[in-house]
Write an enzyme that holds these catalytic residues in place. Structure first.
Site, PDB file in Angstrom:
ATOM      1  N   SER A 186     -18.826 -19.979  47.410  1.00 52.26           N
ATOM      2  CA  SER A 186     -18.011 -21.189  47.542  1.00 52.26           C
ATOM      3  C   SER A 186     -18.270 -21.992  48.810  1.00 52.26           C
ATOM      4  CB  SER A 186     -16.534 -20.812  47.457  1.00 52.26           C
ATOM      5  OG  SER A 186     -16.216 -19.808  48.389  1.00 52.26           O
ATOM      6  N   HIS A 214     -16.433 -20.362  40.651  1.00 57.76           N
ATOM      7  CA  HIS A 214     -17.058 -21.678  40.824  1.00 57.76           C
ATOM      8  C   HIS A 214     -18.208 -21.907  39.845  1.00 57.76           C
ATOM      9  CE1 HIS A 214     -14.918 -23.101  44.376  1.00 57.76           C
ATOM     10  NE2 HIS A 214     -14.861 -21.833  44.732  1.00 57.76           N
ATOM     11  N   LYS A 245      -9.933 -24.138  38.985  1.00 58.44           N
ATOM     12  CA  LYS A 245     -10.980 -25.010  39.538  1.00 58.44           C
ATOM     13  C   LYS A 245     -11.454 -25.983  38.455  1.00 58.44           C
ATOM     14  CE  LYS A 245     -11.889 -21.458  42.920  1.00 58.44           C
ATOM     15  NZ  LYS A 245     -10.911 -21.911  43.908  1.00 58.44           N
TER      16      LYS A 245
HETATM   17  C1  PLP Z   1     -14.990 -16.925  44.413  1.00 59.82           C
HETATM   18  C2  PLP Z   1     -13.520 -17.100  44.265  1.00 59.82           C
HETATM   19  N1  PLP Z   1     -12.800 -16.138  43.670  1.00 59.82           N
HETATM   20  C3  PLP Z   1     -11.468 -16.260  43.501  1.00 59.82           C
HETATM   21  C4  PLP Z   1     -10.784 -17.362  43.947  1.00 59.82           C
HETATM   22  C5  PLP Z   1      -9.302 -17.434  43.758  1.00 59.82           C
HETATM   23  O1  PLP Z   1      -8.993 -18.138  42.613  1.00 59.82           O
HETATM   24  P1  PLP Z   1      -7.482 -18.613  42.349  1.00 59.82           P
HETATM   25  O2  PLP Z   1      -7.341 -19.971  42.913  1.00 59.82           O
HETATM   26  O3  PLP Z   1      -7.359 -18.581  40.859  1.00 59.82           O
HETATM   27  O4  PLP Z   1      -6.613 -17.608  43.002  1.00 59.82           O
HETATM   28  C6  PLP Z   1     -11.485 -18.382  44.563  1.00 59.82           C
HETATM   29  C7  PLP Z   1     -10.753 -19.581  45.053  1.00 59.82           C
HETATM   30  O5  PLP Z   1     -10.804 -19.939  46.198  1.00 59.82           O
HETATM   31  C8  PLP Z   1     -12.882 -18.269  44.737  1.00 59.82           C
HETATM   32  O6  PLP Z   1     -13.579 -19.226  45.349  1.00 59.82           O
END
Ligand code: PLP
Length: 398
Positions: A186, A214, A245
């Site tokens: 990310s 992502h 997202k």
């Molecule tokens: C790679 C990754 N996993 C998990 C999450 C968490 O997702 P959520 O917003 O559904 O808690 C994010 C969000 O920042 C992320 O970038």
């Protein structure tokens, strides 16, 4: 004896964060999330939201959440194991599984909750070893803290180092070996080398766990994600996803085999001890998946914008790091430069927040731009003018 003040640390620690310049001051969004939005009283172009496909305020998703609320109410009433599944949660899980070409899926309150609750049980024993990329998301790091398994951190996207880690796991006579990686990272927008990871894992009988937060809605046919992008369907055992997202809603899921679902459902505490998502969330998420299945043009549009945006930024002389996706960082170095850059962009009507230490290394501060399918060419040109002006002013480009 002086009496202890039990709350003084709150202010002290906060002041310390402020003094180091690492405090967050989220601006206020005064309306729906979108590529053009009103923040702190100003209309701006939004260049940093995760709303890749501009679905957060889509009429079909809004209607689906209203319909689900009308039919099932505002809340789910309880934790599913205690008061039962709602039909709409099961329907949403079926849709996710079909979309991901997996046997089954289980909904969580968020992607974070999925990682936090599932990694521990999957790597639950003292004779288990988990191999994890050094740049994996914080929710993976926290999930693994709840695991009894030994952790071996391998260098970012480095297959040779992964191989070294796998050999080490074999030497430790691990009972289960699991490789955990983000699909798309990310902060830099680079993609995990999944074909190599899967091949190496298969040679060692290791389970592959991909967090594709992502990747879905972005990569693969119709936005099916990173595993589909590499043609690896059926060879990755666990995929974590989020509706928060590209899919424009909120909530997470784990997708995999029926065995995985039964295992997670019985062992994952963030599922067992946490309420089910509101019906509106499940309804809107179903609508988002349907939309992706029927209207692949949203994903195409996102990529057209991404190509243009990245090329133009590079032409202006900006360093976009190792981006391979719609996450396009503008590398700036020092955190004070990134903060100033963001402030000045806002003056130019462009909203893009800085990413600074501890999220990234001290000298790797950046503005992380995230492309959006709803931005027009005119919007992008306007945003580029802002980046060019601020870049020259702060002597980042010439
Ligand atoms: C790679 C990754 N996993 C998990 C999450 C968490 O997702 P959520 O917003 O559904 O808690 C994010 C969000 O920042 C992320 O970038």
């Amino acid at each position: 004896m002086t009496k202890r003040n039990p709350v003084s640390f709150l202010r002290e620690e906060y002041q310390d964060i402020v003094a180091k310049g690492f405090d967050w001051k989220p601006p206020t969004l005064q309306g729906p999330a979108g590529p053009r939005a009103r923040y702190n009283g100003k209309e701006v172009l939004v260049l940093c939201a995760n709303n890749y496909l501009n679905l957060a305020n889509h009429p079909k998703l809004k209607q689906a959440s209203i319909d689900a609320t009308e039919k099932y109410g505002a809340g789910s009433g309880s934790v599913r194991p205690i008061a039962g599944d709602m039909e709409i949660h099961l329907e949403c899980e079926r849709r996710v599984a079909r979309f991901k070409h997996m046997e089954a899926a289980l909904l969580y309150m968020s992607g974070f909750a999925a990682n936090a609750g599932l990694l521990g049980p999957l790597a639950g024993g003292e004779v288990d070893v988990v191999l994890t990329d050094e740049l994996n998301h914080g929710s993976i790091i926290d999930g693994l803290r709840l695991s009894k398994a030994e952790r071996i951190i391998y260098k970012h996207n480095d297959l040779a180092d992964l191989d070294r880690a796998l050999q080490e796991a074999e030497r430790k006579s691990a009972k289960r070996i699991m490789v955990v990686t983000d699909g798309v990272f990310s902060m830099d927008g680079d993609i995990a080398p999944l074909p190599g990871i899967v091949k190496a894992a298969e040679e060692h009988g290791a389970l592959v766990y991909v967090d594709d937060a992502h990747g879905e809605g972005v990569l693969g046919q119709g936005g099916r994600g990173c595993v589909d992008h590499f043609g690896l369907t059926g060879r990755v055992q666990v995929e974590i996803g989020t509706f928060s997202k590209a899919l424009g809603v909120v909530g997470g899921y784990a997708a995999g085999s029926k065995d995985l679902r039964s295992f997670a459902l019985n062992k994952s505490r963030s599922w067992l001890l946490s309420a089910a998502p509101a019906p509106a969330v499940a309804g809107a998420s179903i609508a988002a998946i349907e939309l992706l299945e029927k209207e692949p043009q949203h994903v195409q549009r996102l990529w057209e914008n991404t190509r243009y945006w990245k090329q133009q930024l590079q032409q202006l002389g900006f360093d976009t790091g190792r981006s391979e996706t719609p996450i396009v960082p503008v590398m700036l170095g020092e955190s004070h430069v990134a903060k100033k850059f963001s402030e000045r962009l806002f003056d130019h009507g462009v909203f893009a927040l800085p990413i600074v230490f501890p999220m990234v290394a001290r000298d790797k501060a950046r503005i992380r731009t995230i492309m959006n399918a709803g931005l027009t060419r005119q919007d992008l040109d306007q945003a580029l003018e802002g980046f060019a002006a601020v870049g020259r002013e702060l002597k980042v480009i010439r």
